[in-house]
Design an enzyme around this catalytic site. Structure first.
Site, mmCIF file in Angstrom:
data_model
loop_
_atom_site.group_PDB
_atom_site.id
_atom_site.type_symbol
_atom_site.label_atom_id
_atom_site.label_comp_id
_atom_site.label_asym_id
_atom_site.label_seq_id
_atom_site.Cartn_x
_atom_site.Cartn_y
_atom_site.Cartn_z
ATOM 1 N N HIS A 95 -45.929 -34.719 -19.126
ATOM 2 C CA HIS A 95 -46.867 -35.834 -19.319
ATOM 3 C C HIS A 95 -48.060 -35.547 -20.228
ATOM 4 C CE1 HIS A 95 -44.558 -37.356 -15.997
ATOM 5 N NE2 HIS A 95 -45.166 -36.613 -15.092
ATOM 6 N N ASP A 117 -40.577 -29.642 -16.135
ATOM 7 C CA ASP A 117 -40.545 -28.619 -15.087
ATOM 8 C C ASP A 117 -39.685 -28.991 -13.888
ATOM 9 O OD1 ASP A 117 -42.329 -30.580 -14.225
ATOM 10 O OD2 ASP A 117 -44.015 -29.217 -13.940
#
Length: 503
Positions: free
Chosen positions: A81, A239
């Site tokens: 993000h 991740d």
């Protein structure tokens, strides 16, 4: 031959070097600071990521004794993000805004209104959240117009490291899914949304699948890291998707529960599915042609750490003096306490919540305390409250019709036999732990193996190297008790929400 995985996390970079049987030869790490220049802001300097990446790679090569020429491929993972803004000379314009930065609420509301909520949800499969990249770009345009005028490229954190290694502007579908600018069902940029927001299409990098080769290490990066020029770098993954590859959540029916600082329930999907109330995230998976859905609670292991640091400092000092883990002392104390902690409940919303209640104003609470409750009851209540929060995500997955055949537990919480047992008892599913857990870096090392021909597919890679360890079975004696206590837990947030609004 060997495979290198690099994870650009929030607190530091981790690199792991594995052989083709999945054994970890060496790992390296380096840290960097997180800056909060104003309330709700969270920033990092991308140059720090590159410095730490160089150090971690050099450490791995040095400690393993492996020649860099034996590194067959490299995979990249990282915090999702965030926004890296580059100018026409590829210079970083300002510090990167991170996933946990909360300054963009007004920009996210404006994006939703400008594009239309229905269009946003149909295209991206997610609401526009403050953590996502889209709001950060609009914030820059509104608040730092001079910097915005210099922008020529916008990259995610791990993709900046890719650029520094290869000179290529590239991303992949799993990480791009968390920008609010990506058409998740079609696995490409949401060009209509970009045009509506007047964001130049050329700012956004080419999208690859996670195992695809996106570039090769160039000469200056080779000199800076010790790698060999020409080493392939694959797409990698965000991740959470990378961690799921590393734990084998790459086929339908498998679900992972990660109990780290936050708690994540992650399920593989063969086709995109969406919670009708948008309490979970649906993103592209690192497995080509697949997706995933995940529920995220902000405080899981973080709640236990807060509890330890706040209420058990004497035990921390005693444990350290005895060479013991303070958590072990606390959890051992909680073991004899019966399920349900004799009516003591804990709501783990210590920093707001995302799933199932997207509410930044939500607070934590102990409810039901009496004179008969000792500290061990409070400890057990914290463990159970976190698990009840995780069960909320399981309930959503089940309501979506997602099959759950096998649950794998990871993160620091998985090391606790008591916490594993509570999770199994509350959800009703057997749990498995893994023989080795190296996090997202391990997962993207496997993706590098797929991209360079070691394995033909991501599932084949996982079947070859991911090994299960312990199995925890639910105790049927406690099922009825936990069902009753969970119904009490579900009443806490609605009852307390009006108060949260006032605090």
């Amino acid at each position: 031959m060997y495979l290198l995985g690099i994870d650009v996390g929030t607190t530091g970079v981790k690199a792991v070097l594995i052989d083709l049987q999945g054994r970890v030869l060496a790992s390296g790490a380096d840290t960097y600071p997180l800056h909060t220049p104003q309330p709700l802001w969270a920033e990092q300097d991308p140059h720090d990521w590159w410095r730490a990446t160089r150090q971690a790679i050099q450490q791995v090569l040095r400690e393993s004794g492996v020649s860099a020429s034996q590194v067959r491929g490299i995979g990249l993972s990282g915090q999702m993000h965030g926004s890296v803004f580059l100018d026409e000379q590829n210079r970083v314009i300002r510090p990167a805004l991170l996933w946990c930065d909360q300054r963009t609420a007004e920009e996210c509301a404006w994006i939703t209104e400008r594009v239309g909520q229905e269009k946003v949800l149909q295209t991206t499969l997610n609401p526009v959240l403050t953590g996502f990249q889209a709001g950060k770009i609009i914030w820059l345009r509104r608040h730092e117009p001079e910097n915005y005028a210099r922008v020529r490229h916008v990259l995610l954190p791990k993709d900046y490291i890719r650029f520094m290694l290869t000179g290529e502007y590239a991303t992949e579908a799993s990480d791009a899914s968390g920008t609010a600018l990506f058409e998740v069902p079609k696995r490409d940029w949401a060009y209509e949304i970009l045009d509506t927001l007047e964001l130049p299409r050329e700012w956004f990098p080419r999208v690859y699948e996670s195992p695809e080769i996106t570039g090769r290490v160039h000469a200056s990066a080779a000199a800076a890291t010790g790698l060999v020029e020409g080493t392939p770098v694959v797409g990698g993954a965000g991740d959470q998707a990378a961690g799921a590859v590393g734990t084998g959540i790459v086929q339908a029916g498998r679900v992972s529960v990660s109990v780290g600082t936050s708690g994540v329930v992650f399920a593989h999907l063969d086709q995109p599915r969406v919670d009708p109330h948008y309490r979970t995230h649906t993103f592209c998976h690192a497995v080509p042609g697949s997706w995933h859905v995940m529920g995220v609670m902000l405080m899981a292991g973080g709640a236990l750490r807060w509890y330890r640091d706040t209420f058990a400092q004497a035990e921390m000092y005693a444990a350290h003096a005895a060479g013991e883990d303070p958590y072990d002392r606390l959890l051992k104390e909680a073991e004899p306490i019966p399920p349900g902690a004799e009516g003591l409940l804990f709501l783990p919303y210590l920093s707001g919540e995302r799933t199932p209640h997207a509410d930044p104003k939500a607070r934590g609470a102990f409810v039901g305390a009496t004179l008969s409750h000792q500290r061990a009851h409070f400890t057990r209540a914290v463990l159970e409250g976190v698990v009840f929060g995780l069960r909320d995500s399981f309930e959503i997955l089940q309501a979506m019709g997602i099959e759950i055949r096998e649950v794998r537990m990871t993160g620091g919480g998985a090391r606790s036999a008591l916490w594993r047992q509570i999770l199994s008892d509350v959800t009703g599913y057997p749990l498995y732990t893994l023989q080795a857990e190296e996090g997202p870096a391990f997962g993207v090392a496997l993706l590098a193996g797929v991209g360079t021909g070691v394995w033909s597919s991501v599932p084949e890679a996982c079947e070859a190297v991911v090994r299960l360890a312990e199995r925890t079975e639910p105790n049927p004696r406690y099922r009825e008790t936990y069902e009753r206590v969970y119904t009490w837990y579900r009443q806490l947030y609605p009852a307390l929400r009006p108060l949260f609004e006032q605090l």
